[in-house]
Design a protein around this motif. Sequence first.
Motif, PDB file in Angstrom:
ATOM      1  N   SER A  97      -1.444  -3.419  -3.069  1.00 32.11           N
ATOM      2  CA  SER A  97      -2.182  -2.419  -3.823  1.00 32.11           C
ATOM      3  C   SER A  97      -1.727  -2.511  -5.283  1.00 32.11           C
ATOM      4  O   SER A  97      -0.534  -2.612  -5.549  1.00 32.11           O
ATOM      5  CB  SER A  97      -1.838  -1.038  -3.240  1.00 32.11           C
ATOM      6  OG  SER A  97      -2.326  -0.016  -4.068  1.00 32.11           O
ATOM      7  N   SER A 129       0.834  -1.211   0.000  1.00 29.71           N
ATOM      8  CA  SER A 129       0.000   0.000   0.000  1.00 29.71           C
ATOM      9  C   SER A 129       0.864   1.253   0.000  1.00 29.71           C
ATOM     10  O   SER A 129       0.516   2.251  -0.612  1.00 29.71           O
ATOM     11  CB  SER A 129      -0.880   0.028   1.243  1.00 29.71           C
ATOM     12  OG  SER A 129      -1.814  -0.996   1.189  1.00 29.71           O
ATOM     13  N   PHE A 171      -7.232  -1.637  -4.756  1.00 24.69           N
ATOM     14  CA  PHE A 171      -6.504  -1.416  -3.508  1.00 24.69           C
ATOM     15  C   PHE A 171      -7.227  -2.068  -2.338  1.00 24.69           C
ATOM     16  O   PHE A 171      -8.420  -2.322  -2.398  1.00 24.69           O
ATOM     17  CB  PHE A 171      -6.255   0.075  -3.256  1.00 24.69           C
ATOM     18  CG  PHE A 171      -7.415   0.956  -3.587  1.00 24.69           C
ATOM     19  CD1 PHE A 171      -8.486   1.068  -2.738  1.00 24.69           C
ATOM     20  CD2 PHE A 171      -7.440   1.658  -4.788  1.00 24.69           C
ATOM     21  CE1 PHE A 171      -9.559   1.871  -3.048  1.00 24.69           C
ATOM     22  CE2 PHE A 171      -8.522   2.470  -5.113  1.00 24.69           C
ATOM     23  CZ  PHE A 171      -9.572   2.573  -4.241  1.00 24.69           C
TER      24      PHE A 171
END
Lengths: 338, 623
Positions: free
Chosen positions: B71, B28, B56
């Motif tokens: 992500s 992420s 995501f």
Amino acid sequence: MNQAVDKLTIDDFTSDQEVRWCPGCGDYAILKTIQKLMPELGKTRESQVFVSGIGCSSRFPYYMNTYGFHTIHGRAPSIATGVKLANPELDVWVITGDGDALSIGGNHTMHALRRNVDLTILLFNNEIYGLTKGQYSPTSKVGTRSPSTPEGSVDRPLSPCAIALGAGAPFVARSIDTEMKHLSAVITEAHTHQGASFVEILQNCPIYNDGIFEQVKDKKIAPDFRLEVEHGKPLLFGKDKNRGIRLNLEKLALEVVTLGEGAELADVLVHDQTNLAQAQLIAAMQSPDFPTAVGILYHKPVSAYVADLSDQRLKLREKRGAGDLGKLLRTGHTWQVK
Amino acid sequence: MEEAVTPAQAAHAEHTVDSIVVRFAGDSGDGMQLTGANFTDDTALFGNDLSTFPDFPAEIRAPAGSTFGVSAFQIYFGSDDITTSGDAIDVLVAMNPAALVTNLGEVVPGGLIIVDTGAFNEKNLNKAKYDVSPLEDGSLDAYRVLEIDIQSQVIAAVEPYNLGHKNSLRCKNMWTLGLVLWLFGRDKQATVENLQKKFASKPDVAGANIAALNAGHAYGETAELPSGIEVYKVPRAKMTPGLYRDINGTTGLAWGLLAGGQLADIDLLFASYPITPASSLLHTLAARKEFDVTTFQAEDEIAAVCAAVGASFAGSLGITSSAGPGIALKMEAISLAVSAELPLVVINTQRGGPSTGLPTKTEQSDLLQAVYGRHGDTPLPVLAASTPADCFDVAIEAVRIATRYMTPVMLLSDGYIANASEPWMIPDMAGYAPFPVTFCTEQEGFSPSNRDPETLARVWAKPGTLGLEHRVGGIEKSYSTGNISYDPDNHQKMTDTRKAKVDGISRDIPEQQVALGNATGKLAVVGWGSTFGAIHQGVKRCRQEGLDVSHIHIRYLSPFPANLQALLCGFDKVLVPEMNTGQLVKILRSEFLIDAVPLNKVSGQPFKIREIINAVKAEMAGS
């Protein structure tokens, strides 16, 4: 548009709809008071909007010859907020009850008050559900026998004014359905106040909760059970105005004293409507230990939500200019295909 | 993996491909969305058609290296029309083992995988549940793997900026982007400009990122890469000449609402409560208060819709927005707007359900909620957007219908369209016919129950208007006076009138067109919403193989266009792909008594083109 404002009468604010509350209902007195008050407020009919939720009191807008919106249970403060946001020029009233505003709609009441939306919220508190035939409400006293609590309610009630103060309302008052003069004075102040104003009106339900406010209403005994607060005046009550409210500093609590019996006038608390802590103590006073306070418990103007929002927008427009859609669509990365 | 020749394999032979799918995947915090967005800009500038999709996690900052914290950003671009973000991955950029393990299944055999070996340490391998490094056990033999210690490369490249180890590593994504830009022969200038703008106040950070970008690009040019890894050529697409921009569904809706407000000559109140994936619409409009829009973040979903209804009563257009769970909470107030006959636009950016479900994933499972999910007989028009660009036009249409018919309109988008982006030819607003609202001001003969004889819309008299004081509410109203009425015949008449008003909208919307193919034939594939791209490509490829199949995509889901029934009856079979268990197919069957066949997918992921092709072929084979 305002040419005839000074000539308006109670009849101009009375709609052609037949009023359908039970005979003897306190709502009649409140309706009459407000219809009579409207010409005195000096506003046009078309600038007034009454928004209500669901319940006996929420039928109110049908009887006012103004704009009105009878909505859904508990949501009047939110709908009224939308009305005010769309047109800040309008005077927006919320007519609600103890179940509507404090049970199903508790969240909206709280947020309209803390946001300080310029609304005049009138809560008709009869401590019962009338329209659904008599169940106990969130303001019913412990032990209230009702179809849903045949052995008596066991949960503790909340105090509308304490909730309003806790939510940050800048104007909190309490009055009584049949006290036309007092009610008129309180509502006039509430309406004049810029920002959210909250008025709890003790209202008798003759069918399901008759006489619940008799102590504060019955002229014979009311002086001992009712304290009419006034800014700058000592908190005195009783037939001979010889009883008062004193702040016990050690306990940080109120107590009832009798003048000449170990207490002087100087000991009695003077009402300061701008003092939040004091307002919270006075709002919480209840029988049998204390008289019920009526009048303007708290009034301290702070900047109002819709006005602040408009200011923000004006400043933004000064900086950016009025929105241009053609320009907006071309902001950021663009490329030409030939 | 049934298609014999993938674009990537074709590239191996000729280096030139029609289209290609690239997926950037990492933690992420690795900046994959920013990488993807910049690559998209550079690809659009190059002149390819494209479609993107960010994927995501629901967690804001999941633990580094974890599989649930991956992500990803996918882009499909090419020289032909691109309408989906792609089926299978041709090029996967995996910034760590977790990104590899979660995406490997979608990479085509022979596809290119770029890995940062610096992140393939024991700790990260354990988090991805690898006992042995996949770089060493032969498990990637079916792919072409480009192993680079990106971390070391980046630290060397940005050393002059003295950012420290941690901040230096943050430039990893730009190094990787530089390499990928080289791989596809893209110009990196747009990204350089983006970085200069983004970090204008931090010249060191801008410089380091640009240095990393250049270093990644230079690495591709100068390093001796394994055989088979060469620059791809994806020719420019033939696109209609004009000025273009990227648009995602959220921006399309926001700007469409602003445009609708201007065409209707009315102020907007947009009242909403934060919920994934709908919140970004609130953010987008909140940032545009120079337009005639007020945004209001309410205390809950119910307050949001109620404020919108209040605004409509007062003479603005109230709009509210949410995802399925929030729409469920709003329904009572929507029904009030139906009863009081006030305009309202309700936008549902659908997500995986029920309950919290899959908040960041896409689904189309709120159609029945939109059409039927209220108490009482409560008809309202329902529209659906089919692509990010279509969101703009559908939002305008929702404003038009709501104000012209004094009715709530439900507009369905979904998590896929909201976040996906595509090139959009910027429209000339002069081409849109205005539909200004008329408020009643005439006192003579006024009643709040007066209707337009053609549309059956109730008159709109806003508070503040002299002499038109009136009351409305949720109690049944007299057809002739608007006052409260409990009369049995009146309730029948009012119910019939509300239905007739909404049914009548079918006369005021375009006839249903065939998106691709003939107007009659063996098979119609009928879709709605964000399945447009996959159905379109699937049908197109089947038609190229000579199959008699057409694509019909429905924007007006309630009421349907007047010709829809006749159109569908012109086909032997009707196949209805939906990201739900079969909702439109149920309505088509009940409305038209046709034997439509469902094709359902509820995995939180959009349809793949090949899933449509397979279903079409199965239907054709069975006929």
